[in-house]
Motif scaffolding. Structure first.
Motif, PDB file in Angstrom:
ATOM      1  N   THR A 259      12.380   4.281   7.508  1.00  0.00           N
ATOM      2  CA  THR A 259      11.412   5.016   8.314  1.00  0.00           C
ATOM      3  C   THR A 259      10.472   5.831   7.433  1.00  0.00           C
ATOM      4  O   THR A 259       9.256   5.892   7.670  1.00  0.00           O
ATOM      5  CB  THR A 259      12.145   5.949   9.299  1.00  0.00           C
ATOM      6  OG1 THR A 259      13.062   5.192  10.074  1.00  0.00           O
ATOM      7  CG2 THR A 259      11.156   6.641  10.220  1.00  0.00           C
TER       8      THR A 259
ATOM      9  N   ASN B 222      -6.334   5.318   1.756  1.00  0.00           N
ATOM     10  CA  ASN B 222      -6.830   4.212   0.927  1.00  0.00           C
ATOM     11  C   ASN B 222      -6.348   4.336  -0.521  1.00  0.00           C
ATOM     12  O   ASN B 222      -7.117   4.232  -1.478  1.00  0.00           O
ATOM     13  CB  ASN B 222      -8.365   4.155   0.963  1.00  0.00           C
ATOM     14  CG  ASN B 222      -8.889   2.824   0.437  1.00  0.00           C
ATOM     15  OD1 ASN B 222      -8.230   1.794   0.536  1.00  0.00           O
ATOM     16  ND2 ASN B 222     -10.085   2.850  -0.136  1.00  0.00           N
TER      17      ASN B 222
ATOM     18  N   ARG C 154      -2.445   3.954   3.805  1.00  0.00           N
ATOM     19  CA  ARG C 154      -3.591   3.197   4.339  1.00  0.00           C
ATOM     20  C   ARG C 154      -4.701   4.141   4.785  1.00  0.00           C
ATOM     21  O   ARG C 154      -5.885   3.864   4.569  1.00  0.00           O
ATOM     22  CB  ARG C 154      -3.136   2.315   5.499  1.00  0.00           C
ATOM     23  CG  ARG C 154      -2.300   1.109   5.077  1.00  0.00           C
ATOM     24  CD  ARG C 154      -2.032   0.182   6.258  1.00  0.00           C
ATOM     25  NE  ARG C 154      -3.269  -0.396   6.772  1.00  0.00           N
ATOM     26  CZ  ARG C 154      -3.822  -1.512   6.303  1.00  0.00           C
ATOM     27  NH1 ARG C 154      -3.246  -2.182   5.306  1.00  0.00           N
ATOM     28  NH2 ARG C 154      -4.936  -1.972   6.827  1.00  0.00           N
ATOM     29  N   ARG C 155      -4.335   5.251   5.389  1.00  0.00           N
ATOM     30  CA  ARG C 155      -5.352   6.214   5.820  1.00  0.00           C
ATOM     31  C   ARG C 155      -6.074   6.824   4.627  1.00  0.00           C
ATOM     32  O   ARG C 155      -7.279   7.082   4.691  1.00  0.00           O
ATOM     33  CB  ARG C 155      -4.695   7.321   6.651  1.00  0.00           C
ATOM     34  CG  ARG C 155      -4.236   6.881   8.037  1.00  0.00           C
ATOM     35  CD  ARG C 155      -3.738   8.045   8.847  1.00  0.00           C
ATOM     36  NE  ARG C 155      -4.772   9.068   9.040  1.00  0.00           N
ATOM     37  CZ  ARG C 155      -4.593  10.211   9.699  1.00  0.00           C
ATOM     38  NH1 ARG C 155      -3.403  10.479  10.238  1.00  0.00           N
ATOM     39  NH2 ARG C 155      -5.569  11.074   9.830  1.00  0.00           N
TER      40      ARG C 155
ATOM     41  N   LEU D 255       7.901   3.581   5.936  1.00  0.00           N
ATOM     42  CA  LEU D 255       6.861   3.239   6.907  1.00  0.00           C
ATOM     43  C   LEU D 255       5.839   4.370   7.041  1.00  0.00           C
ATOM     44  O   LEU D 255       4.630   4.124   7.147  1.00  0.00           O
ATOM     45  CB  LEU D 255       7.491   2.933   8.269  1.00  0.00           C
ATOM     46  CG  LEU D 255       8.326   1.647   8.351  1.00  0.00           C
ATOM     47  CD1 LEU D 255       9.007   1.545   9.715  1.00  0.00           C
ATOM     48  CD2 LEU D 255       7.461   0.418   8.099  1.00  0.00           C
ATOM     49  N   LEU D 256       6.320   5.607   7.010  1.00  0.00           N
ATOM     50  CA  LEU D 256       5.405   6.749   7.058  1.00  0.00           C
ATOM     51  C   LEU D 256       4.504   6.791   5.827  1.00  0.00           C
ATOM     52  O   LEU D 256       3.297   7.057   5.928  1.00  0.00           O
ATOM     53  CB  LEU D 256       6.204   8.053   7.159  1.00  0.00           C
ATOM     54  CG  LEU D 256       6.707   8.459   8.541  1.00  0.00           C
ATOM     55  CD1 LEU D 256       7.624   9.671   8.436  1.00  0.00           C
ATOM     56  CD2 LEU D 256       5.545   8.758   9.470  1.00  0.00           C
TER      57      LEU D 256
ATOM     58  N   TYR E  23       3.598   4.246   4.025  1.00  0.00           N
ATOM     59  CA  TYR E  23       2.648   3.140   4.170  1.00  0.00           C
ATOM     60  C   TYR E  23       1.505   3.529   5.115  1.00  0.00           C
ATOM     61  O   TYR E  23       0.326   3.255   4.837  1.00  0.00           O
ATOM     62  CB  TYR E  23       3.378   1.905   4.697  1.00  0.00           C
ATOM     63  CG  TYR E  23       2.482   0.703   4.913  1.00  0.00           C
ATOM     64  CD1 TYR E  23       2.047  -0.058   3.830  1.00  0.00           C
ATOM     65  CD2 TYR E  23       2.077   0.329   6.193  1.00  0.00           C
ATOM     66  CE1 TYR E  23       1.222  -1.153   4.015  1.00  0.00           C
ATOM     67  CE2 TYR E  23       1.261  -0.768   6.391  1.00  0.00           C
ATOM     68  CZ  TYR E  23       0.828  -1.503   5.295  1.00  0.00           C
ATOM     69  OH  TYR E  23       0.006  -2.590   5.483  1.00  0.00           O
ATOM     70  N   PHE E  24       1.840   4.183   6.223  1.00  0.00           N
ATOM     71  CA  PHE E  24       0.829   4.599   7.199  1.00  0.00           C
ATOM     72  C   PHE E  24      -0.178   5.569   6.571  1.00  0.00           C
ATOM     73  O   PHE E  24      -1.397   5.390   6.677  1.00  0.00           O
ATOM     74  CB  PHE E  24       1.523   5.249   8.398  1.00  0.00           C
ATOM     75  CG  PHE E  24       0.586   5.895   9.374  1.00  0.00           C
ATOM     76  CD1 PHE E  24      -0.171   5.127  10.246  1.00  0.00           C
ATOM     77  CD2 PHE E  24       0.467   7.282   9.415  1.00  0.00           C
ATOM     78  CE1 PHE E  24      -1.037   5.723  11.148  1.00  0.00           C
ATOM     79  CE2 PHE E  24      -0.401   7.885  10.314  1.00  0.00           C
ATOM     80  CZ  PHE E  24      -1.157   7.101  11.184  1.00  0.00           C
ATOM     81  N   PHE E  25       0.329   6.608   5.883  1.00  0.00           N
ATOM     82  CA  PHE E  25      -0.580   7.589   5.284  1.00  0.00           C
ATOM     83  C   PHE E  25      -1.329   7.006   4.083  1.00  0.00           C
ATOM     84  O   PHE E  25      -2.476   7.388   3.816  1.00  0.00           O
ATOM     85  CB  PHE E  25       0.193   8.836   4.867  1.00  0.00           C
ATOM     86  CG  PHE E  25       0.562   9.733   6.015  1.00  0.00           C
ATOM     87  CD1 PHE E  25      -0.403  10.481   6.669  1.00  0.00           C
ATOM     88  CD2 PHE E  25       1.868   9.813   6.461  1.00  0.00           C
ATOM     89  CE1 PHE E  25      -0.080  11.302   7.735  1.00  0.00           C
ATOM     90  CE2 PHE E  25       2.210  10.628   7.527  1.00  0.00           C
ATOM     91  CZ  PHE E  25       1.227  11.374   8.167  1.00  0.00           C
TER      92      PHE E  25
ATOM     93  N   ARG F 183       0.853  -1.191   0.000  1.00  0.00           N
ATOM     94  CA  ARG F 183       0.000   0.000   0.000  1.00  0.00           C
ATOM     95  C   ARG F 183       0.890   1.242   0.000  1.00  0.00           C
ATOM     96  O   ARG F 183       1.792   1.378   0.806  1.00  0.00           O
ATOM     97  CB  ARG F 183      -0.901  -0.011   1.230  1.00  0.00           C
ATOM     98  CG  ARG F 183      -1.909   1.116   1.292  1.00  0.00           C
ATOM     99  CD  ARG F 183      -3.035   0.921   0.285  1.00  0.00           C
ATOM    100  NE  ARG F 183      -3.828  -0.266   0.599  1.00  0.00           N
ATOM    101  CZ  ARG F 183      -4.875  -0.655  -0.104  1.00  0.00           C
ATOM    102  NH1 ARG F 183      -5.231   0.031  -1.188  1.00  0.00           N
ATOM    103  NH2 ARG F 183      -5.542  -1.743   0.228  1.00  0.00           N
TER     104      ARG F 183
END
Length: 257
Positions: A185, A198, A195-196, A188-189, A191-193, A91
Protein backbone atom coordinates in the motif's frame (compact mmCIF):
# COMPACT_ATOMS: atom_id res chain seq x y z
CA UNK A 1 0.49 8.56 52.56
CA UNK A 2 -0.87 5.95 50.19
CA UNK A 3 1.67 4.53 47.68
CA UNK A 4 -0.68 5.27 44.78
CA UNK A 5 -0.92 8.95 45.74
CA UNK A 6 2.87 9.18 46.11
CA UNK A 7 3.29 7.52 42.72
CA UNK A 8 0.91 9.98 41.02
CA UNK A 9 2.35 13.09 42.70
CA UNK A 10 5.99 12.24 42.01
CA UNK A 11 5.21 11.29 38.41
CA UNK A 12 3.28 14.54 37.84
CA UNK A 13 6.06 16.69 39.32
CA UNK A 14 8.75 14.96 37.27
CA UNK A 15 6.76 15.30 34.04
CA UNK A 16 6.18 19.02 34.73
CA UNK A 17 9.95 19.36 35.22
CA UNK A 18 10.46 17.76 31.75
CA UNK A 19 12.25 14.71 33.10
CA UNK A 20 12.27 11.97 30.41
CA UNK A 21 9.20 9.74 30.68
CA UNK A 22 11.18 6.53 31.24
CA UNK A 23 13.12 8.08 34.13
CA UNK A 24 9.93 9.66 35.53
CA UNK A 25 8.19 6.28 35.64
CA UNK A 26 11.18 4.65 37.30
CA UNK A 27 11.70 7.34 39.94
CA UNK A 28 7.96 7.52 40.72
CA UNK A 29 7.90 3.75 41.18
CA UNK A 30 10.91 3.96 43.51
CA UNK A 31 9.15 6.57 45.61
CA UNK A 32 6.02 4.40 45.86
CA UNK A 33 8.10 1.34 46.83
CA UNK A 34 9.86 3.39 49.53
CA UNK A 35 6.48 4.27 51.08
CA UNK A 36 5.24 0.66 50.82
CA UNK A 37 8.16 -0.98 52.61
CA UNK A 38 11.22 0.01 54.56
CA UNK A 39 12.97 -3.07 53.13
CA UNK A 40 13.05 -1.56 49.66
CA UNK A 41 16.85 -1.91 49.44
CA UNK A 42 16.31 -5.69 49.50
CA UNK A 43 13.06 -5.70 47.54
CA UNK A 44 14.23 -3.40 44.73
CA UNK A 45 17.29 -5.35 43.48
CA UNK A 46 15.19 -8.52 43.45
CA UNK A 47 12.60 -6.84 41.23
CA UNK A 48 15.30 -5.48 38.92
CA UNK A 49 16.93 -8.87 38.52
CA UNK A 50 13.66 -10.73 38.00
CA UNK A 51 12.60 -8.15 35.41
CA UNK A 52 15.66 -8.64 33.22
CA UNK A 53 16.16 -12.35 33.88
CA UNK A 54 14.71 -13.37 30.51
CA UNK A 55 16.44 -15.48 27.91
CA UNK A 56 14.07 -14.16 25.24
CA UNK A 57 15.02 -10.51 25.85
CA UNK A 58 18.60 -11.32 24.83
CA UNK A 59 17.32 -11.26 21.25
CA UNK A 60 16.91 -7.46 21.36
CA UNK A 61 20.57 -6.37 21.78
CA UNK A 62 21.72 -9.22 19.52
CA UNK A 63 19.41 -8.23 16.65
CA UNK A 64 20.51 -4.59 17.02
CA UNK A 65 24.15 -5.72 16.93
CA UNK A 66 23.44 -7.80 13.82
CA UNK A 67 21.84 -4.79 12.13
CA UNK A 68 24.83 -2.58 12.96
CA UNK A 69 27.29 -5.15 11.62
CA UNK A 70 25.35 -5.56 8.38
CA UNK A 71 24.85 -1.82 7.93
CA UNK A 72 28.61 -1.23 8.22
CA UNK A 73 29.56 -4.37 6.31
CA UNK A 74 27.86 -3.62 2.98
CA UNK A 75 24.80 -5.88 3.22
CA UNK A 76 22.46 -2.85 3.28
CA UNK A 77 23.92 -1.56 -0.02
CA UNK A 78 23.44 -4.94 -1.68
CA UNK A 79 19.83 -5.16 -0.50
CA UNK A 80 19.20 -1.72 -2.03
CA UNK A 81 20.78 -2.80 -5.33
CA UNK A 82 18.67 -5.95 -5.30
CA UNK A 83 15.46 -3.98 -4.72
CA UNK A 84 16.42 -1.68 -7.59
CA UNK A 85 16.33 -4.65 -9.99
CA UNK A 86 12.67 -5.36 -9.20
CA UNK A 87 11.04 -1.94 -8.73
CA UNK A 88 13.63 0.57 -9.92
CA UNK A 89 12.04 1.17 -13.33
CA UNK A 90 8.63 2.18 -11.93
CA UNK A 91 7.69 5.83 -11.46
CA UNK A 92 8.95 6.72 -8.00
CA UNK A 93 11.10 3.61 -8.13
CA UNK A 94 13.78 4.95 -5.82
CA UNK A 95 11.17 5.55 -3.13
CA UNK A 96 9.84 2.03 -3.64
CA UNK A 97 13.38 0.71 -3.41
CA UNK A 98 13.67 2.40 -0.02
CA UNK A 99 10.49 0.67 1.18
CA UNK A 100 11.43 -2.79 -0.12
CA UNK A 101 14.99 -2.48 1.22
CA UNK A 102 13.81 -1.38 4.66
CA UNK A 103 11.41 -4.32 4.89
CA UNK A 104 14.09 -6.77 3.72
CA UNK A 105 16.63 -5.36 6.14
CA UNK A 106 14.12 -5.51 8.99
CA UNK A 107 13.66 -9.20 8.21
CA UNK A 108 17.36 -9.58 8.94
CA UNK A 109 18.06 -7.34 11.93
CA UNK A 110 14.66 -6.98 13.63
CA UNK A 111 15.26 -3.34 14.60
CA UNK A 112 13.18 -0.68 12.85
CA UNK A 113 15.55 2.05 14.05
CA UNK A 114 18.65 0.23 12.82
CA UNK A 115 17.30 -0.60 9.36
CA UNK A 116 15.76 2.87 8.89
CA UNK A 117 19.11 4.47 9.70
CA UNK A 118 21.05 2.05 7.50
CA UNK A 119 18.77 2.32 4.46
CA UNK A 120 17.90 6.00 4.90
CA UNK A 121 21.55 7.07 5.04
CA UNK A 122 21.95 5.70 1.51
CA UNK A 123 18.58 6.35 -0.14
CA UNK A 124 17.65 9.83 1.16
CA UNK A 125 20.70 11.53 -0.45
CA UNK A 126 20.05 9.52 -3.63
CA UNK A 127 16.39 10.61 -3.70
CA UNK A 128 17.33 14.26 -3.21
CA UNK A 129 19.69 14.03 -6.19
CA UNK A 130 16.77 12.70 -8.26
CA UNK A 131 14.68 15.80 -7.44
CA UNK A 132 12.60 14.13 -4.74
CA UNK A 133 11.45 16.86 -2.30
CA UNK A 134 13.31 16.43 0.98
CA UNK A 135 10.10 16.18 3.10
CA UNK A 136 8.73 13.52 0.72
CA UNK A 137 11.94 11.48 0.84
CA UNK A 138 12.04 11.68 4.63
CA UNK A 139 8.37 10.70 4.90
CA UNK A 140 8.98 7.62 2.74
CA UNK A 141 11.81 6.40 4.99
CA UNK A 142 9.87 7.17 8.18
CA UNK A 143 6.76 5.34 6.93
CA UNK A 144 8.84 2.41 5.70
CA UNK A 145 10.50 2.16 9.11
CA UNK A 146 7.12 2.11 10.83
CA UNK A 147 5.83 -0.55 8.45
CA UNK A 148 8.93 -2.69 8.98
CA UNK A 149 8.07 -3.03 12.68
CA UNK A 150 5.50 -5.65 11.66
CA UNK A 151 7.99 -7.65 9.59
CA UNK A 152 9.50 -10.52 11.62
CA UNK A 153 11.83 -10.75 13.44
CA UNK A 154 10.52 -7.50 15.00
CA UNK A 155 11.88 -6.39 18.37
CA UNK A 156 8.49 -4.88 19.22
CA UNK A 157 6.83 -8.25 18.74
CA UNK A 158 9.48 -9.89 20.95
CA UNK A 159 8.70 -7.42 23.76
CA UNK A 160 4.94 -7.97 23.38
CA UNK A 161 5.49 -11.73 23.50
CA UNK A 162 7.57 -11.50 26.69
CA UNK A 163 5.24 -9.09 28.50
CA UNK A 164 1.98 -10.78 27.47
CA UNK A 165 3.37 -14.35 27.57
CA UNK A 166 2.40 -14.99 23.94
CA UNK A 167 4.23 -17.26 21.50
CA UNK A 168 6.80 -15.07 19.74
CA UNK A 169 6.88 -17.43 16.77
CA UNK A 170 3.11 -17.04 16.50
CA UNK A 171 3.42 -13.24 16.63
CA UNK A 172 6.03 -13.36 13.86
CA UNK A 173 3.74 -15.48 11.71
CA UNK A 174 0.83 -13.10 12.39
CA UNK A 175 2.86 -9.98 11.57
CA UNK A 176 4.15 -11.10 8.18
CA UNK A 177 0.97 -10.61 6.11
CA UNK A 178 -0.04 -7.22 7.60
CA UNK A 179 3.52 -5.99 7.09
CA UNK A 180 3.43 -7.11 3.45
CA UNK A 181 0.04 -5.45 2.84
CA UNK A 182 1.21 -2.21 4.46
CA UNK A 183 4.39 -2.23 2.37
CA UNK A 184 2.50 -2.74 -0.91
CA UNK A 185 0.00 0.00 0.00
CA UNK A 186 2.84 2.37 0.83
CA UNK A 187 4.46 1.64 -2.54
CA UNK A 188 1.17 2.44 -4.31
CA UNK A 189 1.05 5.78 -2.49
CA UNK A 190 4.62 6.55 -3.55
CA UNK A 191 3.72 5.69 -7.16
CA UNK A 192 0.66 7.97 -7.03
CA UNK A 193 2.60 10.98 -5.68
CA UNK A 194 5.57 10.29 -7.97
CA UNK A 195 3.30 10.57 -11.03
CA UNK A 196 1.83 13.81 -9.72
CA UNK A 197 5.32 15.24 -9.15
CA UNK A 198 6.60 13.78 -12.44
CA UNK A 199 9.63 12.28 -10.73
CA UNK A 200 12.27 10.72 -13.02
CA UNK A 201 12.63 7.03 -13.79
CA UNK A 202 15.75 5.14 -12.81
CA UNK A 203 18.24 4.16 -15.55
CA UNK A 204 17.59 0.83 -17.24
CA UNK A 205 19.75 -2.10 -16.07
CA UNK A 206 20.80 -4.67 -18.65
CA UNK A 207 20.20 -8.38 -18.08
CA UNK A 208 23.84 -9.24 -17.35
CA UNK A 209 24.08 -6.53 -14.70
CA UNK A 210 20.80 -7.72 -13.15
CA UNK A 211 22.20 -11.24 -12.83
CA UNK A 212 25.36 -9.88 -11.18
CA UNK A 213 23.33 -7.80 -8.71
CA UNK A 214 21.08 -10.75 -7.80
CA UNK A 215 24.15 -12.96 -7.32
CA UNK A 216 25.87 -10.37 -5.11
CA UNK A 217 22.73 -9.98 -3.01
CA UNK A 218 21.95 -13.68 -2.72
CA UNK A 219 23.74 -14.05 0.63
CA UNK A 220 21.63 -11.25 2.13
CA UNK A 221 18.43 -12.91 0.92
CA UNK A 222 19.66 -16.28 2.19
CA UNK A 223 20.03 -14.74 5.63
CA UNK A 224 16.37 -13.68 5.65
CA UNK A 225 15.33 -17.18 4.62
CA UNK A 226 17.47 -18.81 7.32
CA UNK A 227 16.23 -16.55 10.13
CA UNK A 228 12.53 -16.45 9.28
CA UNK A 229 12.41 -20.07 8.11
CA UNK A 230 14.18 -21.25 11.24
CA UNK A 231 11.92 -19.32 13.61
CA UNK A 232 8.62 -20.07 11.88
CA UNK A 233 9.64 -23.67 11.25
CA UNK A 234 10.51 -24.23 14.91
CA UNK A 235 14.18 -25.01 14.22
CA UNK A 236 15.42 -22.41 16.71
CA UNK A 237 14.07 -19.76 19.06
CA UNK A 238 14.13 -15.99 18.32
CA UNK A 239 17.07 -15.59 20.71
CA UNK A 240 19.03 -18.32 18.95
CA UNK A 241 18.07 -16.72 15.63
CA UNK A 242 19.52 -13.40 16.80
CA UNK A 243 22.81 -15.14 17.64
CA UNK A 244 22.85 -16.75 14.20
CA UNK A 245 22.16 -13.33 12.64
CA UNK A 246 25.19 -11.82 14.43
CA UNK A 247 27.53 -14.64 13.39
CA UNK A 248 26.22 -14.83 9.81
CA UNK A 249 26.34 -11.05 9.41
CA UNK A 250 29.90 -10.89 10.73
CA UNK A 251 31.19 -13.72 8.54
CA UNK A 252 29.51 -12.39 5.37
CA UNK A 253 30.48 -8.75 6.02
CA UNK A 254 34.08 -9.35 7.16
CA UNK A 255 35.22 -12.32 5.07
CA UNK A 256 33.07 -12.14 1.91
CA UNK A 257 31.87 -8.56 1.30
Amino acid sequence: MEPGIVLGLVLAVLLVLSVPIAMSLGLASLAAILVMSTDFLIFLPQKFISGIDSFTLLAIPLFILAGTIMGEGGIAHRIIDLAMVFVGRLRGGLGMVSIVSTMFFSGVCGSASADTAAIGSVTIPAMKKKRYPAPFATAIIAAAGGTSQLVPPSIDLIIIGVVANISIGGLFAAGFLPGLVNGITLMLLVYFFARRMNLPLEPRINLLEKIKIVWRGSLAILMVIIILGGILGGVFTPTEASSIAVIYGFVVSFFIY
